[in-house]
Scaffold this motif. Structure first.
Motif, mmCIF file in Angstrom:
data_model
loop_
_atom_site.group_PDB
_atom_site.id
_atom_site.type_symbol
_atom_site.label_atom_id
_atom_site.label_comp_id
_atom_site.label_asym_id
_atom_site.label_seq_id
_atom_site.Cartn_x
_atom_site.Cartn_y
_atom_site.Cartn_z
ATOM 1 N N THR A 6 33.946 13.322 20.973
ATOM 2 C CA THR A 6 32.858 12.425 20.650
ATOM 3 C C THR A 6 33.353 11.012 20.356
ATOM 4 O OG1 THR A 6 31.552 14.232 19.796
ATOM 5 C CG2 THR A 6 31.015 12.035 18.931
ATOM 6 N N GLY A 7 32.677 9.998 20.926
ATOM 7 C CA GLY A 7 33.079 8.614 20.695
ATOM 8 C C GLY A 7 31.927 7.786 20.163
ATOM 9 N N SER A 8 32.223 6.538 19.797
ATOM 10 C CA SER A 8 31.148 5.670 19.319
ATOM 11 C C SER A 8 30.602 4.817 20.458
ATOM 12 C CB SER A 8 31.656 4.780 18.182
ATOM 13 O OG SER A 8 32.716 3.994 18.654
ATOM 14 N N SER A 9 31.237 4.904 21.634
ATOM 15 C CA SER A 9 30.725 4.209 22.818
ATOM 16 C C SER A 9 31.035 5.083 24.023
ATOM 17 C CB SER A 9 31.418 2.856 22.992
ATOM 18 O OG SER A 9 32.778 3.080 23.318
ATOM 19 N N GLU A 66 28.134 11.975 22.058
ATOM 20 C CA GLU A 66 28.658 13.232 21.528
ATOM 21 C C GLU A 66 29.027 14.105 22.706
ATOM 22 O OE1 GLU A 66 26.649 15.716 18.876
ATOM 23 O OE2 GLU A 66 26.552 14.202 17.299
ATOM 24 N N ASP A 67 30.154 14.777 22.577
ATOM 25 C CA ASP A 67 30.552 15.674 23.668
ATOM 26 C C ASP A 67 29.848 17.023 23.506
ATOM 27 O OD1 ASP A 67 31.717 16.683 25.894
ATOM 28 O OD2 ASP A 67 33.657 17.091 24.967
ATOM 29 N N SER A 68 28.527 16.971 23.593
ATOM 30 C CA SER A 68 27.760 18.211 23.477
ATOM 31 C C SER A 68 26.501 18.090 24.337
ATOM 32 C CB SER A 68 27.370 18.472 22.015
ATOM 33 O OG SER A 68 26.648 17.389 21.511
ATOM 34 N N PRO A 69 25.914 19.237 24.720
ATOM 35 C CA PRO A 69 24.678 19.164 25.493
ATOM 36 C C PRO A 69 23.556 18.620 24.624
ATOM 37 C CG PRO A 69 25.363 21.466 25.121
ATOM 38 C CD PRO A 69 26.343 20.596 24.426
ATOM 39 N N GLN A 70 22.512 18.100 25.245
ATOM 40 C CA GLN A 70 21.375 17.591 24.470
ATOM 41 C C GLN A 70 20.087 17.952 25.221
ATOM 42 O OE1 GLN A 70 19.356 13.385 23.639
ATOM 43 N NE2 GLN A 70 21.503 13.316 23.009
ATOM 44 N N SER A 71 19.072 18.365 24.481
ATOM 45 C CA SER A 71 17.791 18.682 25.117
ATOM 46 C C SER A 71 17.218 17.433 25.794
ATOM 47 C CB SER A 71 16.806 19.187 24.059
ATOM 48 O OG SER A 71 15.510 19.228 24.638
ATOM 49 N N THR A 77 18.526 20.784 29.583
ATOM 50 C CA THR A 77 19.490 20.025 28.774
ATOM 51 C C THR A 77 20.353 19.168 29.687
ATOM 52 O OG1 THR A 77 21.070 21.856 28.925
ATOM 53 C CG2 THR A 77 19.777 21.732 26.901
ATOM 54 N N ILE A 78 20.803 18.034 29.174
ATOM 55 C CA ILE A 78 21.887 17.307 29.847
ATOM 56 C C ILE A 78 23.160 18.000 29.367
ATOM 57 C CG2 ILE A 78 21.864 15.488 28.042
ATOM 58 C CD1 ILE A 78 23.040 13.562 30.121
ATOM 59 N N SER A 79 24.021 18.350 30.306
ATOM 60 C CA SER A 79 25.238 19.081 29.946
ATOM 61 C C SER A 79 26.162 18.220 29.101
ATOM 62 C CB SER A 79 25.999 19.508 31.206
ATOM 63 O OG SER A 79 25.165 20.220 32.070
ATOM 64 N N ALA A 80 27.113 18.884 28.440
ATOM 65 C CA ALA A 80 28.132 18.151 27.676
ATOM 66 C C ALA A 80 29.004 17.358 28.644
ATOM 67 C CB ALA A 80 28.989 19.137 26.887
ATOM 68 N N PRO A 81 29.479 16.183 28.220
ATOM 69 C CA PRO A 81 30.325 15.372 29.106
ATOM 70 C C PRO A 81 31.529 16.124 29.678
ATOM 71 C CG PRO A 81 29.657 14.094 27.199
ATOM 72 C CD PRO A 81 29.156 15.487 26.959
ATOM 73 N N HIS A 82 32.157 16.997 28.876
ATOM 74 C CA HIS A 82 33.334 17.687 29.441
ATOM 75 C C HIS A 82 32.925 18.654 30.554
ATOM 76 C CE1 HIS A 82 32.238 20.762 26.393
ATOM 77 N NE2 HIS A 82 32.799 21.598 27.230
ATOM 78 N N MET A 83 31.687 19.172 30.491
ATOM 79 C CA MET A 83 31.224 20.044 31.592
ATOM 80 C C MET A 83 30.968 19.219 32.848
ATOM 81 S SD MET A 83 31.412 23.188 31.195
ATOM 82 C CE MET A 83 30.794 23.508 32.848
ATOM 83 N N HIS A 84 30.467 17.996 32.658
ATOM 84 C CA HIS A 84 30.280 17.119 33.815
ATOM 85 C C HIS A 84 31.636 16.752 34.416
ATOM 86 C CE1 HIS A 84 26.012 15.937 32.384
ATOM 87 N NE2 HIS A 84 25.916 16.671 33.464
ATOM 88 N N ALA A 85 32.625 16.532 33.534
ATOM 89 C CA ALA A 85 33.979 16.220 34.031
ATOM 90 C C ALA A 85 34.513 17.409 34.836
ATOM 91 C CB ALA A 85 34.912 15.896 32.871
ATOM 92 N N TYR A 86 34.275 18.624 34.342
ATOM 93 C CA TYR A 86 34.688 19.834 35.063
ATOM 94 C C TYR A 86 34.059 19.876 36.450
ATOM 95 C CZ TYR A 86 37.032 22.998 31.740
ATOM 96 O OH TYR A 86 37.929 23.597 30.910
ATOM 97 N N ALA A 87 32.744 19.705 36.476
ATOM 98 C CA ALA A 87 32.025 19.832 37.753
ATOM 99 C C ALA A 87 32.522 18.792 38.752
ATOM 100 C CB ALA A 87 30.524 19.675 37.508
ATOM 101 N N ALA A 88 32.654 17.553 38.282
ATOM 102 C CA ALA A 88 33.100 16.483 39.186
ATOM 103 C C ALA A 88 34.518 16.759 39.684
ATOM 104 C CB ALA A 88 33.030 15.137 38.470
#
Ligand code: SAH
Length: 259
Positions: A6-9, A66-71, A77-88
């Motif tokens: 999780t980051g602030s930007s 936040e590195d987490s999914p969000q409704s 849900t929008i997936s967590a960023p690390h899952m998007h990194a995995y898929a890409a």
């Protein structure tokens, strides 16, 4: 480990994933070759993800980085960023310049945007033999069965600087049943499925180009990501990659049950 990214930007979020080796670790699993290739590939994923500001694709901007999914409403849900990194990462070698991609269950449009940047990335493989088609079909097709989400994803893409690509139909977001793929823009060099299918939809296999790859979660309670690879002769192989938890790829009426 992923949640600690999780980051602030937006760029801090991506830098944290890169620093903690998450992107490299993911790429290392999927890129054949040496460490330099892995690092170069991870750099391409990080660069593309930095161009996509997650705040433009979430409902609650306070939790955008936040590195987490969000409704995102409608049982999605929008997936967590690390899952998007995995898929890409898993699709990266299948995203040649001029390639075509289908994003099934495109939801917020976030991954469609990342994939668009990767296909247009000048460092992309120049030796690709997957597809050299230069016709007018869109580079990225996103298909989503909730019309409000399709509309929202278009406004998200525009807010994120991709209005021109949408206007020029280089990115096309459509409403429809993604289990049937989207034949007008097929075949696709890469297909990403963002919701878990109870079984592999044959229409998607049919719309995968020879030499292409599909990244798809399959299963109901127990789900796994599979690579569906189609070789040049059309032979299809299915490889289990990892266990996951996705919302179901289902019909519109059933989706509400999962809210
Ligand atoms: N990858 C997207 C959304 C993931 S959630 C993101 O990160 O924003 C999965 C999405 O699949 C939801 O938006 C849901 O509405 C959609 N979906 C589920 N079944 C579908 C179907 N049969 N056809 C098209 N979209 C579907």
């Amino acid at each position: 480990m992923a949640w600690t990214c999780t980051g602030s930007s937006n760029s801090e979020l991506i830098d944290n994933m890169a620093r903690r080796g998450i992107i490299t670790e993911v790429i290392g699993d999927v890129v054949d070759g040496n460490k330099t290739d892995t690092e170069a590939a991870a750099g391409r994923i990080a660069t593309a993800m930095k161009k996509v500001d997650r705040a433009n694709y979430v409902r609650d901007k306070r939790d955008a980085y936040e590195d987490s999914p969000q409704s995102i409403g409608h049982g999605a849900t929008i997936s967590a960023p690390h899952m998007h990194a995995y898929a890409a990462s898993h699709l990266l070698p299948y995203l040649p310049p001029g390639g075509r991609v289908l994003d099934v269950g495109s939801g917020s449009g976030y991954l469609s945007a990342v994939l668009w940047h990767l296909v247009n990335d000048p460092v992309g493989r120049k030796d690709s033999s997957v597809s050299d088609s230069k016709d007018q079909k869109p580079t990225i097709t996103g298909i989503e069965h909730i019309p409000q989400l399709t509309e929202w994803s278009i406004s998200n893409l525009k807010r994120d600087g991709l209005g021109d690509a949408v206007e020029k139909r280089q990115i096309e977001m459509v409403t429809g049943d993604g289990r049937l793929g989207y034949p007008p823009n097929a075949p696709y060099d890469a297909i990403h499925v963002g919701a878990a299918a109870p079984e592999l939809p044959q229409a998607l296999v049919d719309q995968l180009a020879p030499g292409g790859r599909m990244f798809i979660p399959i299963g109901t309670y127990m789900q796994n990501i599979y690579h569906i690879d189609k070789d040049k002769s059309g032979k299809v192989t299915k490889t289990e990659v990892m266990g996951v938890r996705y919302v179901p790829l289902t019909d519109r009426e059933s989706q509400g049950k999962y809210v």
